[in-house]
Design a protein around this motif. Structure first.
Motif, PDB file in Angstrom:
ATOM      1  N   ASP A  18       0.821  -1.216   0.000  1.00  0.00           N
ATOM      2  CA  ASP A  18       0.000   0.000   0.000  1.00  0.00           C
ATOM      3  C   ASP A  18       0.852   1.263   0.000  1.00  0.00           C
ATOM      4  OD1 ASP A  18      -2.341  -1.409  -0.072  1.00  0.00           O
ATOM      5  OD2 ASP A  18      -2.810  -1.164   2.058  1.00  0.00           O
ATOM      6  N   ARG A  19       2.009   1.212   0.656  1.00  0.00           N
ATOM      7  CA  ARG A  19       2.903   2.367   0.676  1.00  0.00           C
ATOM      8  C   ARG A  19       3.500   2.651  -0.699  1.00  0.00           C
ATOM      9  NH1 ARG A  19       6.211   0.607   5.351  1.00  0.00           N
ATOM     10  NH2 ARG A  19       4.325   0.005   6.335  1.00  0.00           N
ATOM     11  N   HIS A  20       3.785   1.588  -1.428  1.00  0.00           N
ATOM     12  CA  HIS A  20       4.438   1.745  -2.734  1.00  0.00           C
ATOM     13  C   HIS A  20       3.455   1.841  -3.897  1.00  0.00           C
ATOM     14  CE1 HIS A  20       8.375   1.299  -1.083  1.00  0.00           C
ATOM     15  NE2 HIS A  20       8.037   0.177  -0.473  1.00  0.00           N
ATOM     16  N   GLU A  21       2.175   1.558  -3.659  1.00  0.00           N
ATOM     17  CA  GLU A  21       1.201   1.516  -4.747  1.00  0.00           C
ATOM     18  C   GLU A  21       1.051   2.829  -5.510  1.00  0.00           C
ATOM     19  OE1 GLU A  21      -3.448   0.508  -5.366  1.00  0.00           O
ATOM     20  OE2 GLU A  21      -2.319  -0.770  -4.011  1.00  0.00           O
ATOM     21  N   PRO A  22       0.915   3.995  -4.860  1.00  0.00           N
ATOM     22  CA  PRO A  22       0.774   5.240  -5.638  1.00  0.00           C
ATOM     23  C   PRO A  22       1.957   5.489  -6.571  1.00  0.00           C
ATOM     24  CG  PRO A  22       0.204   5.626  -3.347  1.00  0.00           C
ATOM     25  CD  PRO A  22       0.785   4.243  -3.425  1.00  0.00           C
ATOM     26  N   THR A  23       3.153   5.185  -6.121  1.00  0.00           N
ATOM     27  CA  THR A  23       4.345   5.359  -6.949  1.00  0.00           C
ATOM     28  C   THR A  23       4.305   4.399  -8.128  1.00  0.00           C
ATOM     29  OG1 THR A  23       5.577   5.937  -4.973  1.00  0.00           O
ATOM     30  CG2 THR A  23       6.861   5.408  -6.927  1.00  0.00           C
ATOM     31  N   LEU A  24       3.928   3.148  -7.861  1.00  0.00           N
ATOM     32  CA  LEU A  24       3.856   2.135  -8.903  1.00  0.00           C
ATOM     33  C   LEU A  24       2.825   2.519  -9.959  1.00  0.00           C
ATOM     34  CD1 LEU A  24       4.664  -0.738  -9.889  1.00  0.00           C
ATOM     35  CD2 LEU A  24       2.723  -1.575  -8.550  1.00  0.00           C
ATOM     36  N   VAL A  25       1.649   2.978  -9.522  1.00  0.00           N
ATOM     37  CA  VAL A  25       0.597   3.376 -10.463  1.00  0.00           C
ATOM     38  C   VAL A  25       1.091   4.505 -11.360  1.00  0.00           C
ATOM     39  CG1 VAL A  25      -1.688   4.455 -10.623  1.00  0.00           C
ATOM     40  CG2 VAL A  25      -1.314   2.576  -9.025  1.00  0.00           C
ATOM     41  N   ALA A  26       1.722   5.502 -10.785  1.00  0.00           N
ATOM     42  CA  ALA A  26       2.232   6.636 -11.577  1.00  0.00           C
ATOM     43  C   ALA A  26       3.302   6.183 -12.566  1.00  0.00           C
ATOM     44  CB  ALA A  26       2.788   7.715 -10.655  1.00  0.00           C
ATOM     45  N   GLU A  27       4.198   5.285 -12.139  1.00  0.00           N
ATOM     46  CA  GLU A  27       5.262   4.801 -13.028  1.00  0.00           C
ATOM     47  C   GLU A  27       4.680   4.010 -14.194  1.00  0.00           C
ATOM     48  OE1 GLU A  27       7.898   2.512 -10.600  1.00  0.00           O
ATOM     49  OE2 GLU A  27       8.641   4.251  -9.520  1.00  0.00           O
ATOM     50  N   ILE A  28       3.746   3.126 -13.906  1.00  0.00           N
ATOM     51  CA  ILE A  28       3.161   2.296 -14.969  1.00  0.00           C
ATOM     52  C   ILE A  28       2.342   3.157 -15.922  1.00  0.00           C
ATOM     53  CG2 ILE A  28       1.494   0.453 -15.436  1.00  0.00           C
ATOM     54  CD1 ILE A  28       2.613  -1.033 -13.035  1.00  0.00           C
ATOM     55  N   ARG A  29       1.564   4.104 -15.402  1.00  0.00           N
ATOM     56  CA  ARG A  29       0.794   4.999 -16.279  1.00  0.00           C
ATOM     57  C   ARG A  29       1.710   5.737 -17.249  1.00  0.00           C
ATOM     58  NH1 ARG A  29      -3.406   7.757 -12.358  1.00  0.00           N
ATOM     59  NH2 ARG A  29      -5.107   6.302 -12.647  1.00  0.00           N
ATOM     60  N   ALA A  30       2.857   6.176 -16.755  1.00  0.00           N
ATOM     61  CA  ALA A  30       3.805   6.911 -17.599  1.00  0.00           C
ATOM     62  C   ALA A  30       4.368   6.029 -18.704  1.00  0.00           C
ATOM     63  CB  ALA A  30       4.932   7.468 -16.746  1.00  0.00           C
ATOM     64  N   LEU A  31       4.436   4.726 -18.480  1.00  0.00           N
ATOM     65  CA  LEU A  31       4.988   3.815 -19.484  1.00  0.00           C
ATOM     66  C   LEU A  31       3.956   3.323 -20.501  1.00  0.00           C
ATOM     67  CD1 LEU A  31       7.301   1.669 -17.188  1.00  0.00           C
ATOM     68  CD2 LEU A  31       7.992   3.379 -18.868  1.00  0.00           C
ATOM     69  N   LEU A  32       2.680   3.588 -20.275  1.00  0.00           N
ATOM     70  CA  LEU A  32       1.651   3.136 -21.214  1.00  0.00           C
ATOM     71  C   LEU A  32       1.778   3.910 -22.519  1.00  0.00           C
ATOM     72  CD1 LEU A  32      -1.430   2.805 -18.841  1.00  0.00           C
ATOM     73  CD2 LEU A  32      -0.044   0.966 -19.812  1.00  0.00           C
ATOM     74  N   PRO A  33       1.557   3.226 -23.645  1.00  0.00           N
ATOM     75  CA  PRO A  33       1.733   3.887 -24.946  1.00  0.00           C
ATOM     76  C   PRO A  33       0.675   4.951 -25.226  1.00  0.00           C
ATOM     77  CG  PRO A  33       0.994   1.606 -25.212  1.00  0.00           C
ATOM     78  CD  PRO A  33       1.211   1.826 -23.760  1.00  0.00           C
ATOM     79  N   GLY A  34       1.102   5.971 -25.930  1.00  0.00           N
ATOM     80  CA  GLY A  34       0.193   7.021 -26.394  1.00  0.00           C
ATOM     81  C   GLY A  34      -0.530   7.714 -25.255  1.00  0.00           C
ATOM     82  N   ARG A  35      -1.816   8.007 -25.488  1.00  0.00           N
ATOM     83  CA  ARG A  35      -2.623   8.701 -24.489  1.00  0.00           C
ATOM     84  C   ARG A  35      -3.379   7.731 -23.591  1.00  0.00           C
ATOM     85  NH1 ARG A  35      -6.184  13.016 -27.316  1.00  0.00           N
ATOM     86  NH2 ARG A  35      -7.170  11.096 -27.912  1.00  0.00           N
ATOM     87  N   LEU A  36      -3.018   6.455 -23.636  1.00  0.00           N
ATOM     88  CA  LEU A  36      -3.710   5.440 -22.853  1.00  0.00           C
ATOM     89  C   LEU A  36      -3.621   5.725 -21.358  1.00  0.00           C
ATOM     90  CD1 LEU A  36      -5.296   2.792 -23.109  1.00  0.00           C
ATOM     91  CD2 LEU A  36      -3.136   1.585 -22.950  1.00  0.00           C
ATOM     92  N   GLY A  37      -2.508   6.244 -20.892  1.00  0.00           N
ATOM     93  CA  GLY A  37      -2.322   6.536 -19.475  1.00  0.00           C
ATOM     94  C   GLY A  37      -3.356   7.510 -18.929  1.00  0.00           C
ATOM     95  N   ALA A  38      -3.757   8.472 -19.750  1.00  0.00           N
ATOM     96  CA  ALA A  38      -4.745   9.456 -19.318  1.00  0.00           C
ATOM     97  C   ALA A  38      -6.121   8.831 -19.136  1.00  0.00           C
ATOM     98  CB  ALA A  38      -4.820  10.595 -20.324  1.00  0.00           C
ATOM     99  N   HIS A  39      -6.381   7.722 -19.804  1.00  0.00           N
ATOM    100  CA  HIS A  39      -7.689   7.064 -19.723  1.00  0.00           C
ATOM    101  C   HIS A  39      -7.667   5.855 -18.795  1.00  0.00           C
ATOM    102  CE1 HIS A  39      -9.451   9.588 -22.802  1.00  0.00           C
ATOM    103  NE2 HIS A  39      -8.248   9.578 -23.348  1.00  0.00           N
ATOM    104  N   CYS A  40      -6.546   5.634 -18.154  1.00  0.00           N
ATOM    105  CA  CYS A  40      -6.409   4.552 -17.185  1.00  0.00           C
ATOM    106  C   CYS A  40      -6.778   5.106 -15.809  1.00  0.00           C
ATOM    107  CB  CYS A  40      -4.980   4.017 -17.189  1.00  0.00           C
ATOM    108  SG  CYS A  40      -4.716   2.712 -16.000  1.00  0.00           S
ATOM    109  N   LEU A  41      -7.949   4.711 -15.300  1.00  0.00           N
ATOM    110  CA  LEU A  41      -8.414   5.232 -14.018  1.00  0.00           C
ATOM    111  C   LEU A  41      -7.725   4.569 -12.837  1.00  0.00           C
ATOM    112  CD1 LEU A  41     -12.219   5.379 -14.797  1.00  0.00           C
ATOM    113  CD2 LEU A  41     -10.551   7.221 -14.909  1.00  0.00           C
ATOM    114  N   ASP A  42      -7.368   3.306 -12.994  1.00  0.00           N
ATOM    115  CA  ASP A  42      -6.724   2.566 -11.914  1.00  0.00           C
ATOM    116  C   ASP A  42      -6.059   1.344 -12.520  1.00  0.00           C
ATOM    117  OD1 ASP A  42      -5.919   1.933  -9.368  1.00  0.00           O
ATOM    118  OD2 ASP A  42      -7.877   1.247  -8.669  1.00  0.00           O
ATOM    119  N   LEU A  43      -5.226   0.681 -11.742  1.00  0.00           N
ATOM    120  CA  LEU A  43      -4.612  -0.559 -12.196  1.00  0.00           C
ATOM    121  C   LEU A  43      -4.280  -1.416 -11.000  1.00  0.00           C
ATOM    122  CD1 LEU A  43      -1.228  -0.344 -11.748  1.00  0.00           C
ATOM    123  CD2 LEU A  43      -1.574   1.325 -13.556  1.00  0.00           C
ATOM    124  N   ARG A  44      -4.193  -2.710 -11.239  1.00  0.00           N
ATOM    125  CA  ARG A  44      -3.814  -3.668 -10.202  1.00  0.00           C
ATOM    126  C   ARG A  44      -2.741  -4.577 -10.772  1.00  0.00           C
ATOM    127  NH1 ARG A  44      -5.633  -0.658  -7.233  1.00  0.00           N
ATOM    128  NH2 ARG A  44      -7.643  -0.702  -6.244  1.00  0.00           N
TER     129      ARG A  44
END
Length: 153
Positions: free
Chosen positions: A25-51
């Protein structure tokens, strides 16, 4: 002698599974931000959450259009997330919080413009089928209503 109170987190840190979950839980916000940044194109902006669990990444997207685009990009997503040990990727739709509240949906009542209502009434007059004519008249009733002051509501 009585011991002082300790925070529940201190107690949970002594329990193996709880300690692991707290660490995640402590590392989850950082992980979500890192993975969103790596998603191709504008997909990260439309990703509301991830697991991310057991090598499977699930992306929660805001629309079916972006879900379909993400499916086409699944190979590229997997390639960009190799360092996170992602072996599979899945996709689901999740409506944004502000749109999913029932109260907001009930309070918004969509009305047709006066012009659209007039066109529907005109079309109803020219129909041979009485059921279709009545359906068009009912639909026209959803048009904008004019107040005595001349404003439309």
């Amino acid at each position: 002698m009585r011991r002082g109170f300790r925070h529940i987190r201190d107690h949970l840190n002594h329990h193996g599974l709880a300690r692991v979950r707290l660490e995640q839980d402590r590392h989850e916000p950082t992980l979500v931000a890192e993975i969103r940044a790596l998603l191709p194109g504008r997909l990260g902006a439309h990703c509301l959450d991830l697991r991310l669990a057991d090598g499977r990444l699930t992306l929660f997207l805001d629309s079916t259009a972006w879900l379909m685009r993400a499916r086409f990009l699944a190979g590229e997503i997997l390639a960009s997330l190799k360092s996170y040990h992602v072996e599979a990727v899945g996709f689901q739709i999740r409506l944004p919080e502000h749109e999913s509240s029932g109260r907001a949906a009930v309070s918004r009542r969509v009305r047709l413009s006066e012009t659209a209502a007039r066109h529907l009434l005109e079309a109803a007059e020219h129909q041979r089928d009485p059921r279709l004519s009545e359906a068009l008249r009912r639909l026209a009733r959803h048009g904008a209503r004019t107040t005595p002051e001349g404003r439309t509501d």
